[in-house]
Design an enzyme around this catalytic site. Structure first.
Site, short mmCIF file in Angstrom:
data_model
loop_
_atom_site.label_atom_id
_atom_site.label_comp_id
_atom_site.label_asym_id
_atom_site.label_seq_id
_atom_site.Cartn_x
_atom_site.Cartn_y
_atom_site.Cartn_z
N THR A 116 -7.07 8.72 9.68
CA THR A 116 -6.53 7.54 9.00
C THR A 116 -6.32 6.36 9.96
O THR A 116 -5.78 5.33 9.55
CB THR A 116 -5.19 7.87 8.33
OG1 THR A 116 -4.27 8.38 9.33
CG2 THR A 116 -5.36 8.92 7.24
N LYS B 43 0.84 -1.19 0.00
CA LYS B 43 0.00 0.00 0.00
C LYS B 43 0.88 1.24 0.00
O LYS B 43 1.79 1.36 0.81
CB LYS B 43 -0.92 -0.02 1.23
CG LYS B 43 -1.75 -1.29 1.32
CD LYS B 43 -2.42 -1.45 2.67
CE LYS B 43 -1.42 -1.76 3.77
NZ LYS B 43 -2.09 -2.10 5.05
N GLY C 277 -6.75 3.06 11.63
CA GLY C 277 -7.47 1.85 11.28
C GLY C 277 -7.60 1.59 9.80
O GLY C 277 -8.31 0.67 9.40
N THR C 278 -6.90 2.37 8.98
CA THR C 278 -7.02 2.19 7.52
C THR C 278 -6.59 0.79 7.10
O THR C 278 -7.26 0.13 6.30
CB THR C 278 -6.17 3.24 6.79
OG1 THR C 278 -6.56 4.54 7.24
CG2 THR C 278 -6.38 3.15 5.29
N GLY C 279 -5.45 0.32 7.62
CA GLY C 279 -4.96 -1.00 7.24
C GLY C 279 -5.87 -2.12 7.71
O GLY C 279 -6.11 -3.10 6.98
N CYS C 280 -6.38 -2.01 8.94
CA CYS C 280 -7.31 -3.01 9.46
C CYS C 280 -8.56 -3.07 8.59
O CYS C 280 -9.06 -4.16 8.24
CB CYS C 280 -7.71 -2.67 10.89
SG CYS C 280 -6.35 -2.57 12.06
#
Length: 268
Positions: free
Chosen positions: A209, A177, A211-214
């Site tokens: 932003t 990402k 928690g974007t990856g979760c």
């Protein structure tokens, strides 16, 4: 006739602030029409400004959570998030093998958005050895990917080389990402057995932003649970996350990195 919605299990840590971890996963699964279940690996005391404390749960209890869910309800896809120590990683690997779980999305959460480290150093090698080969796709951010390969990933041109390095370490699919790169246009790259796919889009201007990856990894798991191909699941998950970022851009929840608007799809 569909007797049940797609069933997705999140194996991850709890975020008391509600923006990441188990809480973000369940919100995402609900918004995308899936039935979310959990096996909690650790409890954190955190908010938008940082992590104050982490308490890992015993590996045996984690395995019991997974067993209870799989044996009764069933699981169509798995999302794995924060695994704090080596024994927890091994417990998850055992459960994947025991229940022959497929369609596994591994988000190797190592550092929170606030910069707080969430994983013990000796866990990294175990994570690579035990879970990279068992995952359908891994979804590290660029800082995490850099730690795995041993060097920084400086720009979009370096994404493919780093993805190949991660594949050589045992990962079947790698989604890198580009959110941590500079510039107005961000590129995400997926490498799997069928080759390379890239997606580019304008950077969304928002402080929210956390928690974007979760959220992205959970959305990918939802797509896989529905029967999408990996590329279809990634493409749909990216659009969901980008819309969630736009929808929460005006929010002011807390005094640090705020959360995404997971519910935008339900209100549309």
């Amino acid at each position: 006739m569909n007797l049940h919605p797609p069933r997705v299990l999140s194996i991850a840590g709890s975020d008391s602030g509600g923006g990441a971890g188990i809480q973000a996963d369940l919100k995402t699964m609900s918004a995308l029409g899936c039935f979310g279940m959990t096996a909690i690996t650790a409890i954190t005391a955190q908010n938008t400004q940082g992590v104050r404390a982490i308490q890992a749960l015993p590996p045996a209890l984690l395995e019991q959570q997974i067993d209870a869910v799989v044996e009764d309800i069933g699981v169509d896809a798995v999302k794995i998030g924060m695994l704090h120590d080596p024994e927890v990683v091994r417990a998850v690997a055992r459960a994947i093998d025991r229940h022959r779980l497929e369609r596994v999305v591994l988000d190797p959460v190592m550092v929170a958005t606030s910069g707080d480290r969430l994983i013990a150093q000796d866990t990294v090698a175990v994570l690579v050895a035990e879970l990279f080969p068992r995952a359908t796709v891994i979804t590290p951010n660029l800082d995490e990917a850099g730690w795995f390969v041993g060097h920084a990933i400086a720009d979009a041109d370096a994404l493919e080389g780093a993805a190949h390095e991660l594949r050589a370490m045992g990962a079947r699919g790698v989604l890198l990402k580009g959110g941590h790169l500079s510039g107005p246009v961000l590129t995400d790259l997926l490498l799997d057995g069928s080759g390379v796919a890239r997606w580019s889009g304008e950077r969304i201007d928002t402080p929210n932003t956390h928690g974007t990856g979760c959220t992205l990894s959970s959305a990918i798991a939802c797509g896989l649970a529905r029967g999408d191909t990996l590329r279809e699941a990634v493409a749909a998950a990216r659009e969901y996350v980008r819309a969630a970022l736009r929808a929460s851009a005006g929010w002011r929840l807390g005094h640090g990195h705020g959360p995404l608007d997971h519910g935008w799809a339900q209100r549309r």
